[in-house]
Design a protein around this motif. Structure first.
Motif, PDB file in Angstrom:
ATOM      1  N   PRO A 155       0.767  -1.281  -0.057  1.00 54.22           N
ATOM      2  CA  PRO A 155       0.091   0.226   0.070  1.00 54.22           C
ATOM      3  C   PRO A 155       0.730   1.164  -0.134  1.00 54.22           C
ATOM      4  N   GLU A 156       0.470   2.357  -0.499  1.00 51.35           N
ATOM      5  CA  GLU A 156       0.920   3.453  -0.675  1.00 51.35           C
ATOM      6  C   GLU A 156       1.624   4.137   0.650  1.00 51.35           C
ATOM      7  N   LYS A 157       0.712   3.996   1.828  1.00 53.72           N
ATOM      8  CA  LYS A 157       1.095   4.586   3.031  1.00 53.72           C
ATOM      9  C   LYS A 157       2.201   3.759   3.720  1.00 53.72           C
ATOM     10  N   GLU A 158       2.386   2.282   3.291  1.00 52.05           N
ATOM     11  CA  GLU A 158       3.556   1.647   3.984  1.00 52.05           C
ATOM     12  C   GLU A 158       4.799   1.543   3.122  1.00 52.05           C
ATOM     13  N   LYS A 159       4.567   2.078   1.918  1.00 52.75           N
ATOM     14  CA  LYS A 159       5.897   2.155   1.138  1.00 52.75           C
ATOM     15  C   LYS A 159       7.112   2.996   1.669  1.00 52.75           C
ATOM     16  N   ASN A 161       9.629   5.471   2.060  1.00 59.62           N
ATOM     17  CA  ASN A 161      10.004   6.878   1.420  1.00 59.62           C
ATOM     18  C   ASN A 161      11.656   7.259   1.687  1.00 59.62           C
TER      19      ASN A 161
END
Length: 741
Positions: A155-159, A161
């Motif tokens: 998911p985008e929030k777990e990627k 950064n």
């Protein structure tokens, strides 16, 4: 002739070499296959040595000798006519015909030895090694260690950064993260399979192993994990032809903490990720619940002395064993003895189950307990946690067999003497002898039974007279009973009416005849209130009024018991004896006074030193103590001040400021272990400030607010303003409001 033996020797050597080459092919193929799957060179080396050793032990190349090669050549080469063994023999010991045959075989062997190959399938070994290498390569492209065949959707929030650590962004495109995976392997005793997740935040059971895998697109030189790991470097799993690379690391955390990733590209630029938390959950100890059993149980001597109860034991992952730890106490005072035993439940404890229900019946007599003994026991259980299991125990339960004849020292009526008679237990002995007489009655003759019953009646009378002395009775009987018994006044249907103590009569508890007393005594006599009149039993007794009434009732029960024993009816006498014993026991317990010694004995005073006024040997007592006043949150306070100066004066960060931020991050991480959601964002932003990455003014303020929240709250609270509630003040304010209008 020597040429033939050399040919056999060369064939033997070639055979051995091919066996070693076969083992090498199998071992090399297996090692490469394992290396592709595990991405660990040490595991690959272990696999090589293991497979190579197994093949060597199975093939046994040391058993290949010139004689076994000779037999092999005779079997597969018919031109030798089964005579190659002649080439290995001494020609001087051969006959003429054997020498001719040896020369013939030598010539044939040199011409045809190339037609025979050793019994080693080397081609198959090479083919299997190639297949293993190719299969490992294919699997390494689609599979990862400890996971399934499908890639995790991140998911985008777990990627993760990543941002550049430098103040100026690089002009080229940095490497990017293609996939991320965290595999959690639980301890073996939990019987839980490994789990894979894309989230780098982990909440795991203590003892669990974590395995990270990061796949990058682009050239990455190395990847590090910072924070609680003290900057450990991740291992390289593989590097593809296009420059893509994968890194992995396995670690078993011992405590909760925070960490982040940092990687370096091929040009040396560094990139840092956000902060992630690891929370360690302790394995809970088993819970024990006992049903059907009170905390304290007592038994009389005639009761069935058994305890029955069920125990429910539950644990998160499985119970290892459970037992009952029982302690038997015998004796009293300094002669008390203890015996501890471990009792098993009535059914075996199933190992590995999360919830079990066990039953136990404890027979106190089987534990060799007697009257007055006490039993203490509790349930002890452990789970399957390794290497050190969690052990839990229940509350302690008690069981006692009542002792109605035990006595101990007591102080009566504030007198410093033990006036409780030693013959209190004699009433108990009379009960035992009476029960024994009733048990032996079928085997006794009528005369012997009557004689023993009458003797018990005499003993009961002697005991009653002894108690009469404590009541102040100084005559022969202790209770003045009229000796003239009129038999004709008794009813015809009750021959004992003239002898027994009738509780239903008008003169209920007074067997003393109504004697006429002289009432001419001067009531105003000055000595009336001070003399101790031995002629009055009520005045001569050593007991208080409440105890005197109970003792009189006990003596009345003894009277009825004696009467039935005299009439050869011990069965009817027993209830009276038991009631008398119970009353005596109540008297003893009521009159008991416990005196506990407290304080200390001061040292004796030396008379030769007393009141002399000499103080030369007296010294003052000094005590020094070092108090550590170091502030454990000094770096956080310093960082708050640095940020404030930065916001007010727009100053640049110095090396000391960065060091203070780093120390503040360490102190904040210790606080954030208990409250991860509250301080995780502040930790992450503080990490960026330490790297001197340009941030907006709002970021600096956010970090400052987070650091202020980490400081302990001040105990001094702002007091509320004074508010008057008096009627006069209210009237005054009301008039002021009306005047304003």
């Amino acid at each position: 002739m020597e040429e033939g033996s050399n040919t056999i020797q060369r064939f033997t050597t070639a055979w051995r070499q091919q066996e070693l080459l076969l083992a090498f092919c199998y071992a090399f193929g297996s090692a490469v296959f394992v290396g592709f799957l595990t991405c660990n060179i040490w595991v690959s080396c272990i696999a090589f040595l293991l497979v190579f050793g197994i093949i060597i032990l199975f093939r046994k190349p040391w058993n290949i000798t010139v004689h076994s090669s000779s037999d092999y050549l005779d079997t597969h080469l018919h031109t030798t006519e089964f005579s190659t063994s002649l080439l290995l023999s001494d020609s001087n010991n051969l006959s003429r015909i054997a020498q001719l045959q040896r020369a013939k075989v030598d010539l044939q062997l040199q011409n045809d030895v190339h037609l025979v190959r050793p019994q080693t399938n080397l081609k198959r070994a090479i083919s299997i090694a190639v297949i293993l290498i190719f299969t490992g390569f294919i699997l390494s492209q689609f599979y990862s260690y400890g996971t399934g065949s499908e890639a995790l959707v991140v998911p985008e929030k777990e990627k993760i950064n990543f941002q550049s650590s430098a103040a100026v962004l690089p002009s080229y495109e940095p490497p990017t993260l293609e996939s991320q995976k965290l595999t959690i392997s639980y301890p073996v005793y939990t019987r839980k399979s490994a789990e894979s997740t894309s989230s780098m935040n982990a909440k795991i059971l203590e003892g669990s192993n974590l395995y990270w895998q990061l796949d990058f697109k682009g050239s990455v030189r190395k990847v590090e994990m910072e924070g609680m790991f003290s900057n450990i470097e991740m291992g390289v799993m593989r590097t593809n032809i296009g420059g893509n690379s994968a890194f992995a690391k396995a670690y078993t955390p011992k405590t909760s903490g925070y960490y982040n990733f940092k990687f370096y590209d091929s040009l040396g630029a560094s990139y840092i990720s956000d902060m992630y938390a690891i929370e360690i959950i302790k394995d809970k100890a088993p819970e024990i619940k006992i049903n059907g059993l009170p905390q304290f149980t007592s038994f009389d001597h005639q009761d069935v002395k058994e305890l029955s109860f069920t125990t429910e034991i539950s644990d998160d992952y499985g119970i290892s064993h459970a037992a009952i730890v029982a302690t038997v106490s015998k004796g009293a005072g300094e002669s008390v003895k203890f015996r501890e035993e471990r009792l098993a439940f009535d059914q075996p404890v199933p190992t590995g189950q999360k919830v079990v229900t066990l039953f136990k019946k404890i027979n106190l007599e089987e534990l060799k307990m007697e009257i007055g003994d006490e039993l203490y026991f509790y349930i002890e259980t452990s789970d399957e946690k390794a290497p050190k299991p969690n052990i839990a125990r229940s509350e302690t339960y008690f069981a006692v067999i009542k002792d109605t004849v035990s006595d101990s020292f007591a102080v009566e009526g504030t007198l410093g003497a033990d006036l409780m008679p030693d013959y209190f237990r004699s009433q108990r002995q009379l009960i035992i002898d009476t029960e024994k007489l009733l048990k032996e009655r079928p085997t006794l003759s009528l005369a012997e039974f009557t004689s023993r019953s009458n003797a018990l009646g005499f003993d009961q009378k002697a005991l009653r007279l002894k108690y009469g002395q404590f009541m102040g009775d100084e005559d022969d009987s202790g209770i003045a009973v009229d000796q003239e018994i009129h038999m004709d006044e008794s009813p015809d249907d009750d021959p004992t009416a003239g002898y027994r103590h009738d509780h239903d009569s008008e003169n209920e508890h007074n067997l003393v005849e109504e004697a006429s007393h002289d009432h001419d005594t001067d009531e105003n006599s000055p000595l009336e209130n001070y003399v101790h009149n031995h002629d009055d039993p009520e005045e001569a007794t050593l007991f208080t009024a409440s105890l005197r009434g109970k003792l009189k009732q006990a003596m009345a029960e003894m009277w009825d018991s004696e009467l039935h024993l005299r009439l050869s009816d011990p069965k009817t006498s027993l209830p009276y004896q038991y009631r008398a014993l119970q009353l005596i026991q109540e008297i003893k317990n009521t009159a008991r006074i416990y005196v506990h010694r407290i304080g200390f004995d001061p040292p004796p005073i030396k008379e030769e030193k007393r009141l002399t006024g000499e103080i030369k040997d007296l010294t003052n007592i000094y005590e020094s103590k070092t108090i550590d006043t170091a502030d454990p949150l000094s770096a956080i306070r310093e960082s708050i001040e640095i940020i404030e100066n930065r916001l007010q004066q727009n100053t640049t960060l110095s090396v000391g400021d960065k060091t203070a931020f780093a120390k503040a991050g360490q102190q904040l991480a210790m606080i954030a272990i208990n409250e991860p959601t509250k301080h995780l964002k502040t930790l992450q932003l503080l990490k960026w400030l330490t790297e001197e990455k340009p941030q907006s003014r709002e970021v600096w303020k956010s970090v400052q607010r987070g650091l202020l929240r980490a400081l302990p709250t001040n105990d001094l609270q702002i007091s509320k303003g004074y508010k008057s509630t008096g009627s006069l003040e209210r009237m005054f304010y009301k008039e002021l409001q009306q005047g304003d209008r």
